[in-house]
Design an enzyme around this catalytic site. Structure first.
Site, PDB file in Angstrom:
ATOM      1  N   TYR A  79     119.762  53.988  86.007  1.00 22.19           N
ATOM      2  CA  TYR A  79     121.020  54.916  86.141  1.00 22.19           C
ATOM      3  C   TYR A  79     122.187  54.285  86.850  1.00 22.19           C
ATOM      4  CZ  TYR A  79     119.334  59.078  83.447  1.00 22.19           C
ATOM      5  OH  TYR A  79     119.007  59.596  82.587  1.00 22.19           O
ATOM      6  N   GLU A  81     125.203  57.036  86.390  1.00 23.02           N
ATOM      7  CA  GLU A  81     126.099  58.044  85.961  1.00 23.02           C
ATOM      8  C   GLU A  81     127.146  57.982  86.607  1.00 23.02           C
ATOM      9  OE1 GLU A  81     124.768  61.494  85.023  1.00 23.02           O
ATOM     10  OE2 GLU A  81     122.349  60.866  85.331  1.00 23.02           O
ATOM     11  N   ASP A 256     140.812  55.772  65.270  1.00 18.46           N
ATOM     12  CA  ASP A 256     139.392  54.670  65.394  1.00 18.46           C
ATOM     13  C   ASP A 256     139.257  53.886  64.530  1.00 18.46           C
ATOM     14  OD1 ASP A 256     136.596  54.541  65.035  1.00 18.46           O
ATOM     15  OD2 ASP A 256     136.116  56.686  64.349  1.00 18.46           O
ATOM     16  N   THR A 285     133.541  50.908  67.424  1.00 23.08           N
ATOM     17  CA  THR A 285     132.445  50.447  67.484  1.00 23.08           C
ATOM     18  C   THR A 285     132.272  49.067  67.948  1.00 23.08           C
ATOM     19  OG1 THR A 285     131.935  49.655  65.203  1.00 23.08           O
ATOM     20  CG2 THR A 285     131.262  52.178  65.921  1.00 23.08           C
ATOM     21  N   LYS A 288     130.435  46.611  63.975  1.00 21.85           N
ATOM     22  CA  LYS A 288     130.700  46.030  63.231  1.00 21.85           C
ATOM     23  C   LYS A 288     131.310  45.094  62.647  1.00 21.85           C
ATOM     24  CE  LYS A 288     131.570  51.741  62.213  1.00 21.85           C
ATOM     25  NZ  LYS A 288     129.831  51.890  62.282  1.00 21.85           N
ATOM     26  N   ARG A 294     125.147  47.126  69.635  1.00 21.17           N
ATOM     27  CA  ARG A 294     125.630  48.524  68.799  1.00 21.17           C
ATOM     28  C   ARG A 294     126.134  49.323  70.214  1.00 21.17           C
ATOM     29  NH1 ARG A 294     123.390  48.669  64.048  1.00 21.17           N
ATOM     30  NH2 ARG A 294     123.902  50.969  64.013  1.00 21.17           N
TER      31      ARG A 294
HETATM   32  N1  PLP Z   1     133.625  55.812  63.249  1.00 12.76           N
HETATM   33  C1  PLP Z   1     134.147  55.319  62.404  1.00 12.76           C
HETATM   34  C2  PLP Z   1     134.765  55.544  61.527  1.00 12.76           C
HETATM   35  C3  PLP Z   1     132.665  54.644  61.454  1.00 12.76           C
HETATM   36  O1  PLP Z   1     133.323  53.860  60.731  1.00 12.76           O
HETATM   37  C4  PLP Z   1     131.424  54.461  61.901  1.00 12.76           C
HETATM   38  C5  PLP Z   1     130.380  54.654  61.708  1.00 12.76           C
HETATM   39  O2  PLP Z   1     130.097  54.317  60.951  1.00 12.76           O
HETATM   40  C6  PLP Z   1     131.155  55.516  63.745  1.00 12.76           C
HETATM   41  C7  PLP Z   1     132.385  56.026  63.802  1.00 12.76           C
HETATM   42  C8  PLP Z   1     130.244  55.881  63.459  1.00 12.76           C
HETATM   43  O3  PLP Z   1     129.675  55.331  64.307  1.00 12.76           O
HETATM   44  P1  PLP Z   1     128.200  55.032  65.647  1.00 12.76           P
HETATM   45  O4  PLP Z   1     127.423  55.051  64.173  1.00 12.76           O
HETATM   46  O5  PLP Z   1     127.910  54.081  66.034  1.00 12.76           O
HETATM   47  O6  PLP Z   1     128.046  56.280  66.023  1.00 12.76           O
END
Ligand code: PLP
Length: 492
Positions: A79, A81, A256, A285, A288, A294
């Site tokens: 842990y 945090e 994002d 993320t 991908k 992940r």
């Molecule tokens: N942001 C975008 C642009 C995504 O395409 C995705 C997932 O497909 C996410 C966030 C969410 O990611 P996670 O599944 O790891 O929560």
């Protein structure tokens, strides 16, 4: 072995240490088998299934054995945090090292002043970003107005006032059917409920982002947060322009880049197409196109870093230390020159896939691609996305159905199929293979008929695949898959 040896080719990383990795996995599976054989069996079967299918899901990839092995350790048991050097638990000195190394690689790779490696997923990274932007832009002035009292001294009325301020902010992101993500203000997601939201779309004729329309909408709506980034938009974005718009209306620009982080890391997207120098806060993320475990990351400009650093405990629970370790390994891989070659191939392969579809008469949203995504409109085949996705799966082609702009079939059945090139590029597929993939996909779709429901019309889910199609496509893809093995040399 040097770090570069890990990714010394554009094909699946790991061939260089396949014997060692094979021994590690064999041992791990033997151990698992002694406790729960069904889990060992499902794990073996997953590898076999992944090896045998054409994985074209745009958000998936194959992480290296180094990344995968890093996740299976006792770092999971700790842990931690809090933040680096300031934990709510004793004995976090090794987790501090892990998190520092992951953050250092992220800062160096993306040229960001600050990086936060704790988010457990992309959605968590976005929640941390929302929190950090609210805390920086709203909560601090709110508290100042309340006389900068210590939290324990706030009255119920003070809290009510704070809640009203935090809960009444505006967010503007790309609509789901134009390619945005559900966390960008889609109503069913918390982002569409905690903010007053408005979405921007794409030009109905071209399917491309219309920056003038976006600017006009932002001027009218005046969002606190302007969200850039997408899950299913097959084109590059001018983030310098988004920043200009955000500055004009007083918004914080949050990008994002979950989908295209690998193309940013691999220097395919540079200058105005690289969101990191333009956005106040960038989220991603790691699993991908970036080809890591992940998880999520947040990058921030200095004025937002203190608030992002409080992601745990404000938004997140204890960090997944074993996954942060794997992020560090993946980011180290992505800093190697070979990752740039990989990222360029991902984009080149998407072009080849798109051209393969276009020359066979298929319709693509925006007419093509210049990133890693190709969005096929399957209405010209007389199918819904749901039928096309299922028929392709019958033939061993793994994709996902996706809405297209102004989708006549809604978000469940949809009218599109989204394709992505990161995973098969990791296996070693090149332009010729992706042209062949387009041919196989068109073969399946041309040989799929929606099932009649009698006088009421056709089912949106049921279909019939002509005899022999699945076998023909399976045989053709098996040849390509065998020539480009997943985890070459890895035997269980
Ligand atoms: N942001 C975008 C642009 C995504 O395409 C995705 C997932 O497909 C996410 C966030 C969410 O990611 P996670 O599944 O790891 O929560």
């Amino acid at each position: 072995m040097t770090a570069d040896a890990v990714t010394s080719s554009t094909a699946a990383p790991g061939a260089d240490y396949a014997d060692t990795a094979s021994a590690a996995y064999r041992a791990a599976l033997q151990v698992i088998e002694t406790v729960e054989p069904r889990i060992a069996a499902a794990t073996r079967k997953e590898l076999a299934d992944q090896r045998d299918s054409l994985k074209l899901i745009a958000s998936e990839n194959y992480a290296s054995p180094a990344v995968l092995l890093t996740m299976g350790t006792w770092l999971s048991d700790k842990y931690a945090e809090g933040t680096i050097g300031h934990r709510f638990y004793a004995g976090c000195q090794n987790v501090d090292v892990v998190e520092s190394v992951a953050a250092e690689h992220a800062r160096e790779l993306f040229g960001a002043p600050y990086a936060y490696a704790q988010p457990h997923s992309g959605i968590d990274a976005n929640l941390v970003a929302f929190w950090a932007i609210l805390a920086t832009r709203v909560e601090a002035p709110g508290l100042a107005e309340l006389g900068a009292k210590h939290v324990n001294d706030l009255s119920e009325a003070d809290w009510e006032s704070l809640r009203n301020k935090l809960g009444n902010q505006r967010l503007m992101g790309m609509s789901l059917d134009a390619g945005g993500h559900l966390t960008h203000g889609f109503r069913p997601n918390i982002s569409g409920k905690m903010f007053h939201q408005r979405s921007y779309g794409t030009d109905p004729e071209t399917g491309l982002l219309d920056y003038d329309a976006l600017a006009a909408a932002a001027r009218e709506f005046k969002p606190l947060i302007l969200v850039g980034g997408y899950s299913a938009y097959p084109r590059r974005v001018d983030f310098a322009k988004l920043r200009e718009i955000a500055d004009e209306v007083g918004a914080t620009l949050m990008v994002d880049m979950a989908h295209f982080a690998g193309l940013v890391a691999g220097k395919v997207f540079t200058g105005d197409e690289d969101p990191v120098p333009h956005a106040h806060v960038t989220t991603t993320t790691t699993h991908k196109s970036l080809r890591g475990p992940r998880g999520g990351l947040v990058l921030a400009q200095p004025e937002y870093s203190d608030a992002v650093d409080k992601g745990c405990p404000m938004v997140l629970g204890g960090p997944l230390s074993h996954v942060m370790a794997a992020k560090a390994v993946a980011l180290a891989e992505a800093r190697q020159p070979s990752f740039q070659a990989y990222a360029q191939r991902v984009a080149d392969n998407a072009k080849s896939l798109a051209e393969g579809f276009l020359k066979r008469g298929a319709r693509l949203v925006t007419g093509g691609t210049d990133n890693h995504i190709v969005l096929l409109d399957v209405t010209s085949f007389g199918l819904t996305g749901r039928q096309a996705e299922s028929a392709l799966l019958d033939a061993g082609v793994v994709t996902n159905r996706n809405s297209i702009p102004a989708d006549p079939n809604g978000a469940w059945y949809t009218s599109g199929i989204r394709f992505g090139t990161p995973a098969l590029t990791t296996r070693g597929f090149g332009a010729a293979e992706f042209d062949r993939v387009a041919e196989l996909v068109v073969d399946v779709l041309q040989n799929t008929q929606p099932n009649s429901t009698g006088p009421t019309g056709f089912s949106k889910a049921k279909y019939t695949l002509a005899d022999g199609t699945a076998e023909r496509v399976h045989a053709a893809s098996a040849e390509m898959l065998a020539a480009n093995p997943l985890y070459p040399g890895l035997t269980l």
